[in-house]
Design a protein around this motif. Sequence first.
Motif, mmCIF file in Angstrom:
data_model
loop_
_atom_site.group_PDB
_atom_site.id
_atom_site.type_symbol
_atom_site.label_atom_id
_atom_site.label_comp_id
_atom_site.label_asym_id
_atom_site.label_seq_id
_atom_site.Cartn_x
_atom_site.Cartn_y
_atom_site.Cartn_z
ATOM 1 N N LEU A 212 0.816 -1.218 0.000
ATOM 2 C CA LEU A 212 0.000 0.000 0.000
ATOM 3 C C LEU A 212 0.845 1.262 0.000
ATOM 4 O O LEU A 212 0.400 2.317 -0.474
ATOM 5 N N ILE A 215 1.881 1.596 -4.000
ATOM 6 C CA ILE A 215 0.901 1.780 -5.067
ATOM 7 C C ILE A 215 0.025 3.009 -4.832
ATOM 8 O O ILE A 215 0.098 3.658 -3.789
ATOM 9 N N ASP A 216 -0.820 3.323 -5.835
ATOM 10 C CA ASP A 216 -1.780 4.414 -5.699
ATOM 11 C C ASP A 216 -3.161 3.933 -6.141
ATOM 12 O O ASP A 216 -3.349 2.752 -6.460
ATOM 13 N N THR A 219 -3.422 1.852 -9.434
ATOM 14 C CA THR A 219 -2.631 0.641 -9.621
ATOM 15 C C THR A 219 -3.511 -0.567 -9.881
ATOM 16 O O THR A 219 -4.529 -0.765 -9.216
ATOM 17 N N ILE A 221 -3.621 -4.526 -9.548
ATOM 18 C CA ILE A 221 -2.957 -5.550 -8.747
ATOM 19 C C ILE A 221 -3.262 -6.927 -9.312
ATOM 20 O O ILE A 221 -4.420 -7.279 -9.555
ATOM 21 N N SER A 230 -7.475 -3.866 -6.814
ATOM 22 C CA SER A 230 -7.125 -2.447 -6.720
ATOM 23 C C SER A 230 -6.656 -2.106 -5.314
ATOM 24 O O SER A 230 -6.799 -2.906 -4.383
ATOM 25 N N LYS A 231 -6.149 -0.897 -5.165
ATOM 26 C CA LYS A 231 -5.701 -0.440 -3.858
ATOM 27 C C LYS A 231 -6.856 -0.402 -2.868
ATOM 28 O O LYS A 231 -6.700 -0.814 -1.708
ATOM 29 N N GLU A 235 -6.937 -2.410 0.641
ATOM 30 C CA GLU A 235 -7.105 -1.724 1.927
ATOM 31 C C GLU A 235 -8.203 -2.391 2.753
ATOM 32 O O GLU A 235 -8.047 -2.594 3.964
#
Length: 297
Positions: A212, A215-216, A219, A221, A230-231, A235
Amino acid sequence: MRYFLSFLLFFPLLALHAQDEEVIITIDTLSQKTFMLTGNGGNIGIYLGPEQVFMVDDQFAPLSEKIKAAIATLTDKPISYLLNTHMHGDHTGGNVNFNTDETVLVAQNNVRKRLKIGGEEKLKANEITAQEYENTLPEITFSEGLTFHDGDETVMAFHVHNAHTDGDAMIYFVNENVLHMGDTYFAGRYPYIDLGSGGSIDGYIAAHKKALLVIDAETKIIPGHGRPSSKAELETYVQVLEDIKDIIQKEITAGKSLEEVKNNGNLTSKYDSVYGNGHINPERMRETVYKSLTGSK
């Protein structure tokens, strides 16, 4: 747990050959130059650079020809580097077929160590030839990180400690903004944490937090298993794992036994319908976290 590890490392040959007839390699386009291949085993990453082609993981050996055929629809260039995210057979089984004079195998130090141990046992049992044994082993290894440069692209391989195993690496294609997390991420399902090979719940969560930081929000994944992610999804996943860890730790502090925690479905019930339908069911997830927190195998 031991059975599940055996499934990953030593999938019965007859069953695998039967399934090989049915496996279809599908391709997800993540960016102009990066792709995710799905078949039977860990997700494969492909990056088509101006000079070199990078491949991340290679599934099981009997699928290699199908995988090569899928890659051929993307490029006619040879694969320059094949990176293993860790040592399990559903990610490294194809090493023996992809390791050629044109392709260099790369992995974290512990991956080579563990593949050597497993390969030597097979060699002694006459299950593989000496050449096949050599072809399974990464030729370049690293401790903490390794960086490749291909034109304007930077490819970063970095070690995360004691997460899924003791040899996990994530691969980040910087300009393409694509991160391959290997089995440090099972998107949409509970993870398999291989305690016997150095994995831990604390290391698993720490690996996610490291990702985390890199990446932003844009990104893409590639998880070891599951759909592209995704981020934001990662999360949420970290929050779920941290909550489960806290729940199990409270049970341990209260003196509850492993059997009591395994059999108490209420502990993880709020997450089970979403994440409990993969290889790791809710009971096994509770067992893994309990054993990791108490230091048992």
